[in-house]
Design a protein around this motif. Structure first.
Motif, PDB file in Angstrom:
ATOM      1  N   ASP A  61       0.718  -1.146   0.031  1.00  0.00           N
ATOM      2  CA  ASP A  61       0.012  -0.099   0.134  1.00  0.00           C
ATOM      3  C   ASP A  61       0.923   1.423  -0.022  1.00  0.00           C
ATOM      4  OD1 ASP A  61      -2.388  -1.473  -0.048  1.00  0.00           O
ATOM      5  OD2 ASP A  61      -2.365  -1.570   2.219  1.00  0.00           O
ATOM      6  N   LYS A  62       2.102   1.200   0.026  1.00  0.00           N
ATOM      7  CA  LYS A  62       2.962   2.404  -0.070  1.00  0.00           C
ATOM      8  C   LYS A  62       2.984   2.857  -1.533  1.00  0.00           C
ATOM      9  CE  LYS A  62       7.416   4.564   1.250  1.00  0.00           C
ATOM     10  NZ  LYS A  62       8.879   4.275   1.582  1.00  0.00           N
ATOM     11  N   THR A  63       3.216   4.236  -1.803  1.00  0.00           N
ATOM     12  CA  THR A  63       3.315   4.620  -3.285  1.00  0.00           C
ATOM     13  C   THR A  63       4.749   5.012  -3.400  1.00  0.00           C
ATOM     14  OG1 THR A  63       1.087   5.595  -2.985  1.00  0.00           O
ATOM     15  CG2 THR A  63       2.332   6.455  -4.586  1.00  0.00           C
ATOM     16  N   TYR A  64       5.243   4.837  -4.777  1.00  0.00           N
ATOM     17  CA  TYR A  64       6.467   4.983  -4.939  1.00  0.00           C
ATOM     18  C   TYR A  64       6.413   6.034  -6.423  1.00  0.00           C
ATOM     19  CZ  TYR A  64       7.675   1.339  -1.568  1.00  0.00           C
ATOM     20  OH  TYR A  64       7.991   0.562  -0.518  1.00  0.00           O
ATOM     21  N   TYR A  65       7.387   6.745  -6.592  1.00  0.00           N
ATOM     22  CA  TYR A  65       7.215   7.404  -7.969  1.00  0.00           C
ATOM     23  C   TYR A  65       8.771   7.004  -8.580  1.00  0.00           C
ATOM     24  CZ  TYR A  65       3.266   9.712  -6.125  1.00  0.00           C
ATOM     25  OH  TYR A  65       2.009   9.957  -5.790  1.00  0.00           O
ATOM     26  N   TRP A  66       8.522   6.301  -9.776  1.00  0.00           N
ATOM     27  CA  TRP A  66       9.495   5.942 -10.582  1.00  0.00           C
ATOM     28  C   TRP A  66       9.878   6.954 -11.462  1.00  0.00           C
ATOM     29  CZ3 TRP A  66       9.266   4.659 -15.885  1.00  0.00           C
ATOM     30  CH2 TRP A  66      10.261   4.011 -16.295  1.00  0.00           C
ATOM     31  N   GLU A  69       3.648   6.703 -11.009  1.00  0.00           N
ATOM     32  CA  GLU A  69       3.224   6.194  -9.735  1.00  0.00           C
ATOM     33  C   GLU A  69       3.184   4.586  -9.832  1.00  0.00           C
ATOM     34  OE1 GLU A  69       0.077   8.157  -7.032  1.00  0.00           O
ATOM     35  OE2 GLU A  69      -1.171   6.504  -8.283  1.00  0.00           O
ATOM     36  N   PHE A  70       3.715   4.391  -8.716  1.00  0.00           N
ATOM     37  CA  PHE A  70       3.395   2.555  -8.364  1.00  0.00           C
ATOM     38  C   PHE A  70       3.016   2.475  -6.983  1.00  0.00           C
ATOM     39  CE2 PHE A  70       5.280  -1.264  -6.731  1.00  0.00           C
ATOM     40  CZ  PHE A  70       4.760  -2.199  -7.664  1.00  0.00           C
ATOM     41  N   VAL A  71       2.036   1.726  -6.780  1.00  0.00           N
ATOM     42  CA  VAL A  71       1.503   1.531  -5.480  1.00  0.00           C
ATOM     43  C   VAL A  71       1.658   0.001  -5.478  1.00  0.00           C
ATOM     44  CG1 VAL A  71      -0.598   1.369  -3.885  1.00  0.00           C
ATOM     45  CG2 VAL A  71      -0.368   3.490  -5.540  1.00  0.00           C
ATOM     46  N   ALA A  72       2.221  -0.280  -4.249  1.00  0.00           N
ATOM     47  CA  ALA A  72       2.583  -1.864  -4.083  1.00  0.00           C
ATOM     48  C   ALA A  72       1.666  -2.481  -3.462  1.00  0.00           C
ATOM     49  CB  ALA A  72       3.672  -1.872  -2.860  1.00  0.00           C
ATOM     50  N   SER A  73       1.139  -3.648  -4.232  1.00  0.00           N
ATOM     51  CA  SER A  73      -0.089  -4.420  -3.912  1.00  0.00           C
ATOM     52  C   SER A  73       0.051  -5.349  -2.855  1.00  0.00           C
ATOM     53  CB  SER A  73      -0.597  -5.103  -4.968  1.00  0.00           C
ATOM     54  OG  SER A  73       0.419  -6.068  -5.662  1.00  0.00           O
ATOM     55  N   GLU A  74       1.615  -5.858  -2.683  1.00  0.00           N
ATOM     56  CA  GLU A  74       1.982  -6.407  -1.585  1.00  0.00           C
ATOM     57  C   GLU A  74       3.363  -6.156  -1.097  1.00  0.00           C
ATOM     58  OE1 GLU A  74       2.618 -10.771  -2.393  1.00  0.00           O
ATOM     59  OE2 GLU A  74       1.862 -10.111  -4.561  1.00  0.00           O
TER      60      GLU A  74
END
Length: 79
Positions: A19-24, A49-54
């Motif tokens: 559930d953390k958001t990362y910006y590639w 934007e990339f939101v980790a699903s796990e």
């Protein structure tokens, strides 16, 4: 149009948190690869934007040519 800078010819293995958001970084100019540091502001590029699903290790693209961006699809092997 700006030519995308290849940051690295291999992926970046990163432990992501669910559930953390990362910006590639999509432009290749960031000093904190594979993530955005705002260097794209002098270009027409924007981070992805990339939101980790796990929580797990994912492989962020370093060559900036992946068809599966922001994740590596092996494109760097053909460059």
């Amino acid at each position: 149009m700006m030519k995308i800078k290849t940051a690295k010819n291999s992926p970046y293995p990163i432990e992501v948190v669910k559930d953390k958001t990362y910006y590639w970084c999509s432009c290749g100019l960031s000093e904190i690869q594979p993530f955005c540091d705002g260097s794209h502001q002098s270009t027409e590029m924007t981070p992805l934007e990339f939101v980790a699903s796990e929580s797990k290790t994912v492989y962020f693209c370093g060559c900036k040519q992946s068809a599966n961006a922001p994740l590596c699809d092996g494109m760097h092997k053909t460059l």
